[in-house]
Enzyme design. Structure first.
Site, short mmCIF file in Angstrom:
data_model
loop_
_atom_site.label_atom_id
_atom_site.label_comp_id
_atom_site.label_asym_id
_atom_site.label_seq_id
_atom_site.Cartn_x
_atom_site.Cartn_y
_atom_site.Cartn_z
N HIS B 62 0.86 -1.20 0.00
CA HIS B 62 0.00 0.00 0.00
C HIS B 62 0.88 1.24 0.00
CE1 HIS B 62 1.01 -0.45 4.22
NE2 HIS B 62 0.40 0.65 4.57
N HIS B 64 1.29 3.86 2.04
CA HIS B 64 1.85 4.61 3.17
C HIS B 64 3.38 4.60 2.97
CE1 HIS B 64 -1.93 4.17 5.86
NE2 HIS B 64 -1.89 5.35 5.26
N ASP B 66 6.07 4.41 4.62
CA ASP B 66 7.01 3.45 5.21
C ASP B 66 7.03 2.13 4.44
OD1 ASP B 66 4.36 3.34 6.30
OD2 ASP B 66 5.04 1.96 7.85
N HIS B 67 6.18 2.02 3.41
CA HIS B 67 6.16 0.81 2.59
C HIS B 67 6.66 1.04 1.16
CE1 HIS B 67 3.98 -1.71 5.57
NE2 HIS B 67 3.75 -0.51 6.06
N HIS B 142 -7.18 -1.84 5.87
CA HIS B 142 -6.35 -0.75 6.35
C HIS B 142 -7.02 0.57 5.99
CE1 HIS B 142 -2.81 0.63 8.27
NE2 HIS B 142 -2.20 1.10 7.20
N ASP B 212 -0.13 -3.82 6.11
CA ASP B 212 -0.70 -3.46 7.40
C ASP B 212 -2.18 -3.83 7.40
OD1 ASP B 212 1.78 -2.21 7.41
OD2 ASP B 212 1.01 -0.23 7.82
N HIS B 270 6.62 -4.89 12.16
CA HIS B 270 5.96 -3.59 11.96
C HIS B 270 5.64 -2.96 13.31
CE1 HIS B 270 3.02 -0.60 10.41
NE2 HIS B 270 3.78 -0.66 9.35
#
Lengths: 306, 306
Positions: B62, B64, B66-67, B142, B212, B270
């Site tokens: 996805h 976000h 941090d990914h 999510h 997530d 995570h």
């Protein structure tokens, strides 16, 4: 009264295990300026114990990835860690589009104001004019629009010789003019030279950041006499052709600029990943400009008040 | 005959000094799959000695940051280091727009083909169907569209008992059928059960990546019996409300999914940056699912052939 540069990354296009891509922080009197923001900058800030929320101005020289890929991560972390105060970013207008698209993709609405300021690349421009310092661009020559940044303290007011104030019975109203350098005219019309009453303030300090650029003598005049010059030295002179082709400089060329500009100290960096050992670059530069030091991630350069 | 997972980053939204954001590499029979690509992934690959050019498939759960904030840096470095062969990226379509805008800003024309494949988030879909393995999505819950990934080896053909081939004088033409499990019919019409002639191949191995996501029992059926499950455990059960609110899971919830799905091993990760010590999360999960291990950057999990 700090004037202190911390190198966060001094590598070039591809990061190595010991060199992050371009990023550095300049601390002028406890104002923190981030200059370029390669991938991993937020982790470097943490590693070298510089508080990210104290950074209020970010200057991005150009949009090659090794100079800005870390910006979105830093902006996001500032948000997630509760920032409320505004952040000023000086960059090519495409960067605002990229960042806004990334924020939209993650459905993020920042808790703080993010202001983008569009850079001009064809002439020197004043970006920040504060009572204590100024920031202006330096025109560089690279494959895509690119500029350097010149940080200058503003001149300090002169300090007063107290015994002279008493001797000439100088009124308070004359003080501001004296501190700015005016002579004192006594009530009877006599001229007391300023130098008799005041002491010179220490000269303002200055730092010039020049990365990435082909050899460009024309910048020497603008950066004349600065205390610190960071000039890219991606290649050694052996690779001069490659430097020309890619609009980068050699260590020798960086040193020539430093010599022409009569700077006090030259920091070379933005080394090509091919140089595991950068000592040959340092020696090459020192042959022309002895006051050359090599940048390294985490290195700190302080300029004291004279 | 490797089936091996390397954790490159197991932190969450903000990187810490010991945990990079999400990224991991799965090696199935020397094919390398990158799963998520947080900032700094290319440096982690170098650190853990995984050759970036061997990665041909990248899966982004996805958008976000941090990914995926490390993806553009990896794509650029692959280019600068001479990659010629194609790269497949499976992600939300906005990511293609972001990457293309970044490549355009730096005037970069990649030397290799970069293919984006649009993910669907409302149902499980088959992304890759190779003779040796498959990859499908897992529907996650999510704040923004997000999916997990399920990697499965294809079943292997049975191996033959040589002495039986001789005993029944089995012709070459019958071999493929026998390896697929068919019985052997002799020229006189007798049926020799497959089990008498063949040995079962070791069962195919499987890995499920779920990050997530809020607690979502519905995935248990799809990931039933996998050898390895990575399930996010951003919070401890004490923070269940916060987990619900942010569409994340607690360690206890991750363990419940592992138990329901009867997986062989659960890796939690995570972690929220608030947990300097993740031992309480591990203990919380083990109370429900004893075969729980905590992810750590650089950790490698191998699944042997049974």
């Amino acid at each position: 009264m700090k004037f202190e540069l911390t190198i966060l990354g001094c590598g070039s296009a591809t990061p190595t295990s010991v060199r992050n891509p371009s990023a550095q922080v300049l601390n002028i009197l406890e104002r923190f300026f981030l200059i370029d923001c390669g991938e991993g900058t937020q982790v470097q800030l943490r590693k070298f114990r510089i508080k990210m929320q104290r950074i209020n101005h970010i200057f991005i020289s150009h949009l090659h990835g090794d100079h800005y890929f870390g910006l979105i991560g830093l902006i996001s972390s500032m948000h997630l860690l509760g920032r409320k105060h505004a952040l000023q970013v000086y960059a090519h207008p495409d960067l605002e589009k990229i960042i806004q698209m990334q924020l939209k993709a993650s459905d993020t609405r920042l808790n703080y104001q993010l202001h983008f300021h569009e850079l001009q690349y064809d002439k020197n421009t004043l970006l920040v004019d504060d009572p204590y310092y100024s920031v202006e661009t330096i025109v560089l020559k690279h494959r895509i629009p690119c500029c350097g940044f010149l940080f200058r303290e503003k001149p300090r007011l002169k300090s007063l010789r107290k015994e002279k104030l008493a001797e000439y019975d100088i009124p308070l109203s004359a003080i501001p003019g004296l501190r700015e350098g005016k002579d004192y005219i006594t009530p009877s019309g006599a001229v007391i030279p300023n130098a008799e009453i005041t002491m010179n303030a220490p000269p303002p300090r200055a730092y010039a950041y020049c990365s990435d650029t082909a050899y460009n003598e024309q910048i020497a005049e603008q950066i004349k006499n600065v205390d610190l010059l960071y000039h890219e030295a991606t290649f050694s002179q052996e690779q001069e052709k490659r430097a020309n082709k890619t609009f980068h400089s050699t260590a020798l060329q960086a040193a020539s600029i430093a010599a022409k500009a009569n700077v006090k100290k030259l920091i070379i960096g933005h080394y090509s990943a091919r140089y595991k050992n950068i000592q040959p670059l340092v020696l090459e530069a020192r042959a022309v400009f002895p006051e050359t030091v090599p940048a390294a991630d985490g290195e700190v350069y302080k300029v004291s008040l004279a």
